[in-house]
Motif scaffolding. Structure first.
Motif, short mmCIF file in Angstrom:
data_model
loop_
_atom_site.label_atom_id
_atom_site.label_comp_id
_atom_site.label_asym_id
_atom_site.label_seq_id
_atom_site.Cartn_x
_atom_site.Cartn_y
_atom_site.Cartn_z
N ASP A 161 3.85 20.20 -0.84
CA ASP A 161 5.00 19.99 -1.71
C ASP A 161 6.09 21.04 -1.50
OD1 ASP A 161 3.79 17.79 -2.80
OD2 ASP A 161 2.97 18.90 -4.51
N VAL A 162 5.70 22.19 -1.00
CA VAL A 162 6.65 23.30 -0.85
C VAL A 162 7.44 23.10 0.44
CG1 VAL A 162 6.90 25.79 -0.59
CG2 VAL A 162 5.15 24.85 -2.12
N LYS A 163 8.76 23.08 0.32
CA LYS A 163 9.62 22.94 1.50
C LYS A 163 10.09 24.32 1.93
CE LYS A 163 11.28 18.34 0.40
NZ LYS A 163 12.44 17.52 0.12
N LYS A 164 9.90 24.62 3.18
CA LYS A 164 10.32 25.92 3.71
C LYS A 164 11.59 25.73 4.53
CE LYS A 164 5.85 28.15 3.97
NZ LYS A 164 4.90 28.86 4.83
N ALA A 165 12.44 26.74 4.49
CA ALA A 165 13.65 26.72 5.32
C ALA A 165 13.23 26.89 6.78
CB ALA A 165 14.59 27.83 4.90
N PRO A 166 13.91 26.22 7.67
CA PRO A 166 13.56 26.36 9.09
C PRO A 166 13.81 27.79 9.56
CG PRO A 166 15.57 25.06 8.84
CD PRO A 166 15.01 25.30 7.46
N GLN A 167 12.95 28.27 10.42
CA GLN A 167 13.08 29.62 10.97
C GLN A 167 14.16 29.61 12.05
OE1 GLN A 167 11.48 32.37 10.02
NE2 GLN A 167 10.30 31.35 8.44
N THR A 168 15.24 30.30 11.80
CA THR A 168 16.32 30.38 12.78
C THR A 168 16.72 31.84 12.96
OG1 THR A 168 17.99 30.11 11.07
CG2 THR A 168 17.24 28.11 12.17
N LYS A 169 17.44 32.09 14.04
CA LYS A 169 17.95 33.43 14.29
C LYS A 169 19.05 33.74 13.27
CE LYS A 169 19.30 32.97 18.48
NZ LYS A 169 19.77 33.17 19.85
N PRO A 170 19.21 35.01 12.91
CA PRO A 170 20.32 35.35 12.00
C PRO A 170 21.66 34.95 12.62
CG PRO A 170 18.87 37.23 12.32
CD PRO A 170 18.42 36.15 13.27
N HIS A 171 22.55 34.43 11.80
CA HIS A 171 23.84 33.96 12.27
C HIS A 171 24.78 35.14 12.48
CE1 HIS A 171 27.05 31.17 12.95
NE2 HIS A 171 27.78 31.70 12.00
N GLN A 172 25.27 35.30 13.68
CA GLN A 172 26.20 36.38 13.99
C GLN A 172 27.62 35.82 13.95
OE1 GLN A 172 25.47 39.59 14.52
NE2 GLN A 172 23.29 39.20 14.23
N GLU A 173 28.42 36.30 13.01
CA GLU A 173 29.78 35.81 12.89
C GLU A 173 30.73 36.67 13.71
OE1 GLU A 173 31.14 35.14 8.95
OE2 GLU A 173 29.22 34.37 8.29
N ASN A 174 31.76 36.04 14.24
CA ASN A 174 32.78 36.75 14.99
C ASN A 174 33.86 37.19 14.00
OD1 ASN A 174 34.53 37.76 16.82
ND2 ASN A 174 34.83 35.87 17.96
N LEU A 175 33.98 38.50 13.79
CA LEU A 175 34.90 39.03 12.80
C LEU A 175 36.12 39.70 13.44
CD1 LEU A 175 32.30 40.52 10.31
CD2 LEU A 175 33.49 38.33 10.17
N LYS A 176 36.41 39.40 14.69
CA LYS A 176 37.55 40.01 15.35
C LYS A 176 38.86 39.62 14.68
CE LYS A 176 35.45 40.43 19.90
NZ LYS A 176 35.49 39.98 21.29
N GLY A 177 38.99 38.37 14.27
CA GLY A 177 40.20 37.91 13.59
C GLY A 177 40.38 38.58 12.25
N THR A 178 39.29 38.76 11.52
CA THR A 178 39.35 39.43 10.23
C THR A 178 39.78 40.88 10.41
OG1 THR A 178 37.57 38.02 9.42
CG2 THR A 178 38.00 40.03 8.19
N PHE A 179 39.20 41.56 11.40
CA PHE A 179 39.56 42.95 11.67
C PHE A 179 41.04 43.06 12.03
CE2 PHE A 179 39.84 46.57 14.65
CZ PHE A 179 39.53 47.58 13.76
N ALA A 180 41.54 42.16 12.85
CA ALA A 180 42.94 42.19 13.25
C ALA A 180 43.84 41.97 12.03
CB ALA A 180 43.21 41.13 14.31
#
Length: 53
Positions: free
Chosen positions: A10-29
């Motif tokens: 009955d327990v649903k687990k979230a799929p195991q995925t790699k941590p999401h790496q966001e590109n923050l170059k635009g934010t920094f600029a």
């Protein structure tokens, strides 16, 4: 009404995925640009203040 306790199927687990790496170059600029605008404005107003004093 009685409820049955959750079982393993009955327990649903979230799929195991790699941590999401966001590109923050635009934010920094954008932060650098806004910071420069604030600094230029501050020094411009300070220059006017010194000129009129």
């Amino acid at each position: 009404m009685e409820t049955q306790p959750n079982t393993q199927r009955d327990v649903k687990k979230a799929p195991q995925t790699k941590p999401h790496q966001e590109n923050l170059k635009g934010t920094f600029a954008a932060v650098i640009i806004v910071g420069l605008i604030i600094l230029v404005s501050w020094f411009g107003i300070f220059g006017l203040f010194l000129d009129r004093a």
